[in-house]
Design a protein around this motif. Structure first.
Motif, PDB file in Angstrom:
ATOM      1  N   MET A 291      39.328 -13.729 -37.957  1.00 26.64           N
ATOM      2  CA  MET A 291      39.457 -12.354 -37.462  1.00 26.64           C
ATOM      3  C   MET A 291      38.155 -11.600 -37.741  1.00 26.64           C
ATOM      4  SD  MET A 291      42.212  -9.418 -38.580  1.00 26.64           S
ATOM      5  CE  MET A 291      43.570 -10.382 -37.943  1.00 26.64           C
ATOM      6  N   ASP A 292      37.702 -10.803 -36.762  1.00 28.61           N
ATOM      7  CA  ASP A 292      36.492 -10.038 -36.940  1.00 28.61           C
ATOM      8  C   ASP A 292      36.687  -8.987 -38.013  1.00 28.61           C
ATOM      9  OD1 ASP A 292      35.283 -11.454 -34.972  1.00 28.61           O
ATOM     10  OD2 ASP A 292      35.661  -9.989 -33.376  1.00 28.61           O
ATOM     11  N   HIS A 293      35.597  -8.747 -38.781  1.00 25.85           N
ATOM     12  CA  HIS A 293      35.629  -7.662 -39.747  1.00 25.85           C
ATOM     13  C   HIS A 293      35.660  -6.350 -38.982  1.00 25.85           C
ATOM     14  CE1 HIS A 293      34.250  -4.886 -42.863  1.00 25.85           C
ATOM     15  NE2 HIS A 293      34.683  -5.781 -43.717  1.00 25.85           N
ATOM     16  N   PRO A 294      36.479  -5.368 -39.427  1.00 25.30           N
ATOM     17  CA  PRO A 294      36.569  -4.109 -38.692  1.00 25.30           C
ATOM     18  C   PRO A 294      35.222  -3.449 -38.441  1.00 25.30           C
ATOM     19  CG  PRO A 294      38.307  -4.236 -40.341  1.00 25.30           C
ATOM     20  CD  PRO A 294      37.413  -5.424 -40.562  1.00 25.30           C
ATOM     21  N   ALA A 295      34.321  -3.479 -39.454  1.00 24.21           N
ATOM     22  CA  ALA A 295      33.009  -2.850 -39.275  1.00 24.21           C
ATOM     23  C   ALA A 295      32.213  -3.550 -38.187  1.00 24.21           C
ATOM     24  CB  ALA A 295      32.247  -2.862 -40.600  1.00 24.21           C
ATOM     25  N   ALA A 296      32.299  -4.893 -38.159  1.00 28.32           N
ATOM     26  CA  ALA A 296      31.582  -5.643 -37.124  1.00 28.32           C
ATOM     27  C   ALA A 296      32.155  -5.326 -35.751  1.00 28.32           C
ATOM     28  CB  ALA A 296      31.678  -7.143 -37.419  1.00 28.32           C
ATOM     29  N   SER A 297      33.477  -5.218 -35.644  1.00 35.27           N
ATOM     30  CA  SER A 297      34.104  -4.880 -34.369  1.00 35.27           C
ATOM     31  C   SER A 297      33.666  -3.512 -33.886  1.00 35.27           C
ATOM     32  CB  SER A 297      35.632  -4.918 -34.505  1.00 35.27           C
ATOM     33  OG  SER A 297      36.082  -6.211 -34.842  1.00 35.27           O
ATOM     34  N   LEU A 298      33.559  -2.547 -34.815  1.00 40.72           N
ATOM     35  CA  LEU A 298      33.099  -1.212 -34.432  1.00 40.72           C
ATOM     36  C   LEU A 298      31.654  -1.250 -33.969  1.00 40.72           C
ATOM     37  CD1 LEU A 298      34.667   1.133 -37.146  1.00 40.72           C
ATOM     38  CD2 LEU A 298      35.231   1.017 -34.718  1.00 40.72           C
ATOM     39  N   ARG A 299      30.830  -2.040 -34.654  1.00 44.95           N
ATOM     40  CA  ARG A 299      29.425  -2.142 -34.225  1.00 44.95           C
ATOM     41  C   ARG A 299      29.333  -2.743 -32.833  1.00 44.95           C
ATOM     42  NH1 ARG A 299      28.622  -3.502 -39.744  1.00 44.95           N
ATOM     43  NH2 ARG A 299      28.731  -5.728 -39.272  1.00 44.95           N
ATOM     44  N   ASP A 300      30.129  -3.777 -32.576  1.00 44.29           N
ATOM     45  CA  ASP A 300      30.129  -4.389 -31.245  1.00 44.29           C
ATOM     46  C   ASP A 300      30.597  -3.390 -30.192  1.00 44.29           C
ATOM     47  OD1 ASP A 300      29.275  -6.755 -32.345  1.00 44.29           O
ATOM     48  OD2 ASP A 300      31.262  -7.688 -32.375  1.00 44.29           O
ATOM     49  N   ARG A 301      31.629  -2.638 -30.544  1.00 44.64           N
ATOM     50  CA  ARG A 301      32.149  -1.645 -29.601  1.00 44.64           C
ATOM     51  C   ARG A 301      31.100  -0.571 -29.319  1.00 44.64           C
ATOM     52  NH1 ARG A 301      37.275   2.238 -31.020  1.00 44.64           N
ATOM     53  NH2 ARG A 301      37.382   3.384 -29.037  1.00 44.64           N
ATOM     54  N   ARG A 302      30.380  -0.183 -30.355  1.00 43.26           N
ATOM     55  CA  ARG A 302      29.319   0.820 -30.167  1.00 43.26           C
ATOM     56  C   ARG A 302      28.208   0.265 -29.282  1.00 43.26           C
ATOM     57  NH1 ARG A 302      26.369   5.234 -31.975  1.00 43.26           N
ATOM     58  NH2 ARG A 302      24.193   4.833 -32.490  1.00 43.26           N
ATOM     59  N   LEU A 303      27.797  -0.980 -29.516  1.00 44.20           N
ATOM     60  CA  LEU A 303      26.749  -1.589 -28.692  1.00 44.20           C
ATOM     61  C   LEU A 303      27.173  -1.665 -27.233  1.00 44.20           C
ATOM     62  CD1 LEU A 303      25.464  -4.467 -31.020  1.00 44.20           C
ATOM     63  CD2 LEU A 303      24.186  -2.451 -30.271  1.00 44.20           C
ATOM     64  N   ASP A 304      28.436  -2.010 -26.993  1.00 42.99           N
ATOM     65  CA  ASP A 304      28.947  -2.059 -25.618  1.00 42.99           C
ATOM     66  C   ASP A 304      28.864  -0.677 -24.968  1.00 42.99           C
ATOM     67  OD1 ASP A 304      29.500  -4.739 -25.750  1.00 42.99           O
ATOM     68  OD2 ASP A 304      31.629  -4.482 -26.231  1.00 42.99           O
ATOM     69  N   ALA A 305      29.229   0.348 -25.729  1.00 44.37           N
ATOM     70  CA  ALA A 305      29.188   1.702 -25.183  1.00 44.37           C
ATOM     71  C   ALA A 305      27.757   2.136 -24.881  1.00 44.37           C
ATOM     72  CB  ALA A 305      29.840   2.680 -26.170  1.00 44.37           C
ATOM     73  N   VAL A 306      26.848   1.803 -25.786  1.00 38.71           N
ATOM     74  CA  VAL A 306      25.437   2.170 -25.575  1.00 38.71           C
ATOM     75  C   VAL A 306      24.872   1.449 -24.350  1.00 38.71           C
ATOM     76  CG1 VAL A 306      23.111   1.991 -26.532  1.00 38.71           C
ATOM     77  CG2 VAL A 306      25.005   2.777 -27.979  1.00 38.71           C
ATOM     78  N   ARG A 307      25.202   0.173 -24.206  1.00 38.45           N
ATOM     79  CA  ARG A 307      24.698  -0.588 -23.039  1.00 38.45           C
ATOM     80  C   ARG A 307      25.227   0.021 -21.744  1.00 38.45           C
ATOM     81  NH1 ARG A 307      26.414  -5.272 -26.177  1.00 38.45           N
ATOM     82  NH2 ARG A 307      24.621  -6.162 -27.297  1.00 38.45           N
ATOM     83  N   ALA A 308      26.527   0.345 -21.723  1.00 37.35           N
ATOM     84  CA  ALA A 308      27.111   0.922 -20.513  1.00 37.35           C
ATOM     85  C   ALA A 308      26.469   2.275 -20.207  1.00 37.35           C
ATOM     86  CB  ALA A 308      28.623   1.062 -20.676  1.00 37.35           C
ATOM     87  N   TRP A 309      26.299   3.096 -21.232  1.00 31.47           N
ATOM     88  CA  TRP A 309      25.685   4.420 -21.043  1.00 31.47           C
ATOM     89  C   TRP A 309      24.259   4.276 -20.524  1.00 31.47           C
ATOM     90  CZ3 TRP A 309      21.430   6.908 -23.165  1.00 31.47           C
ATOM     91  CH2 TRP A 309      21.362   8.305 -22.991  1.00 31.47           C
ATOM     92  N   THR A 310      23.508   3.349 -21.104  1.00 35.15           N
ATOM     93  CA  THR A 310      22.120   3.136 -20.678  1.00 35.15           C
ATOM     94  C   THR A 310      22.063   2.666 -19.229  1.00 35.15           C
ATOM     95  OG1 THR A 310      21.486   2.564 -22.948  1.00 35.15           O
ATOM     96  CG2 THR A 310      19.994   1.877 -21.183  1.00 35.15           C
ATOM     97  N   THR A 311      22.964   1.759 -18.878  1.00 32.33           N
ATOM     98  CA  THR A 311      23.004   1.265 -17.496  1.00 32.33           C
ATOM     99  C   THR A 311      23.302   2.405 -16.534  1.00 32.33           C
ATOM    100  OG1 THR A 311      23.745  -0.924 -18.213  1.00 32.33           O
ATOM    101  CG2 THR A 311      24.177  -0.321 -15.922  1.00 32.33           C
TER     102      THR A 311
END
Length: 410
Positions: free
Chosen positions: A1-21
């Motif tokens: 299972m992913d660590h919650p902090a790692a999952s949040l970081r991944d979720r943040r990176l996804d949001a930043v990529r989408a926003w940048t696009t």
């Protein structure tokens, strides 16, 4: 299972990529929720990318609107509880009018300073035309609870925030009076945030003074007996008044409510503490506090309640048994007392969570699935089942279901 902090970081990176696009490349074929994309498109027509803080409305006008308003009276009645929540969670809370102008705020030490730097203060205008996509605007626009995480915000000034907001209504007319918002830094995001915003909105609505005493206000809530909310953010109310209980006292009250036949000291101890080395006298002291709080309505030998009790768990399970999936989801606020260490309540929570999920898989009503996806946004299987059942149907929920499925798969 992913660590919650790692999952949040991944979720943040996804949001930043989408926003940048979307912002830098002008490509709106991005994997974000439909309501976020719609708001981004509106925000792109303004100057939200360049703002350093929300524009401020006239200070005197804001104060005059707030003083004596239904919201002011209700917030004043529950502000001690709101402030305690803000301090404990290092949140900043805000209450707005229908135009998303902030009327009242309170924050923990760290978040208060962050809020002041972007004019997240009384008078701040947080509609998406002024500052871009945010939870306050979405909750008001959709008239439904909303979450905006990190770079889902259109303006970079709040990319480090996560916000949860819920609309507040006049309990008589149903008219929306504004929203309440909870905000903190993105790395402190938690699934219970949205349930907490919803609960705070209900607290404010229930605190509205009686219309007969003040014609501008709706009536106070008049629930009789003990009303327990255990799903999502837990609370207990006695004759409409919220009880200030510790988590352990709420757990004990929940167990007594779920066992009207009564519980011996030994059995109640096992249900509350499991194998933990906690003395019986500690449990007796907790029960004694509850007895005092409830006006003596806790008997001994066995321990049992002597007043009418309503529990949201019972309503959810009853609705499921009756095949009323949408009504069950509407009553389902989320996990049962998240973080509880009571083995009995942990088991009950698992029963309820599985029951609601299995009901949705068997009868994936689109509106019920959408409601469930707000509470369990990463449950892709339920969303997939609903879309498969709809097939080529042109149901109005299909675009939103697809958007949430894409987000869940990320």
């Amino acid at each position: 299972m992913d660590h919650p902090a790692a999952s949040l970081r991944d979720r943040r990176l996804d949001a930043v990529r989408a926003w940048t696009t979307f912002v830098q490349e002008g490509d709106d074929a991005v994997l974000v929720r439909p309501e976020i994309l719609s708001s981004w498109r509106r925000s792109a027509c303004g100057s939200a990318l360049d703002v350093t803080g929300a524009p401020l409305a006239d200070e005197d006008d804001t104060a005059a609107f707030w003083q004596g308003s239904p919201l002011q009276a209700a917030v004043a009645a529950v502000q001690d509880e709101l402030r305690l929540s803000a301090e404990d969670g290092d949140l900043v809370l805000a209450v707005t009018d229908t135009q998303t102008r902030i009327l009242w705020t309170y924050g923990g030490r760290v978040m208060r300073r962050k809020a002041e730097t972007v004019n997240f203060v009384a008078g701040g205008r947080w509609d998406d035309a002024s500052v871009g996509t945010n939870a306050l605007d979405l909750a008001g626009r959709l008239d439904a609870p909303a979450t905006v995480f990190s770079a889902e915000h259109f303006s970079p000034i709040v990319h480090n925030w996560v916000c949860w907001a819920a609309p507040v209504h006049d309990p008589v007319t149903g008219e929306r009076l504004g929203v309440i918002d909870l905000s903190t830094t993105w790395d402190r995001a938690h699934p219970i945030g949205l349930a907490t915003a919803r609960l705070m909105a209900q607290m404010i609505e229930s605190a509205m003074p009686d219309t007969r005493q003040h014609p501008r206000h709706g009536p106070a809530r008049c629930d009789q007996g003990l009303v327990l909310t255990l799903l999502g953010a837990a609370e207990a109310r006695l004759d409409g008044q919220r009880l200030l209980l510790t988590r352990r006292q709420t757990e004990i009250l929940a167990l007594l409510a779920m066992h009207p036949e009564g519980l011996s000291l030994e059995r109640l101890h096992a249900m509350v503490y499991g194998d933990s080395h906690v003395s019986a006298s500690t449990l007796k002291a907790e029960v004694s506090h509850l007895r005092s709080t409830l006006g003596g309505a806790v008997l001994s030998r066995p321990y049992r309640l002597t007043l009418p009790v309503t529990v949201d768990v019972d309503e959810v399970l009853d609705r499921i048994r009756q095949g009323q999936v949408l009504a069950a989801v509407t009553a389902y606020g989320g996990d049962l007392m998240p973080g509880t260490n009571s083995p009995e309540l942990m088991e009950l929570g698992e029963v309820v969570a599985v029951a609601i999920r299995e009901a949705l898989l068997a009868d994936p009503d689109p509106d019920a699935v959408l409601g469930y996806s707000e509470i369990a946004p990463y449950d892709a299987e339920v969303l997939e089942t609903c879309l498969q059942r709809l097939g080529n149907d042109t149901h109005r929920a299909v675009p939103l279901l697809r958007g949430r499925l894409a987000a869940a798969r990320r």
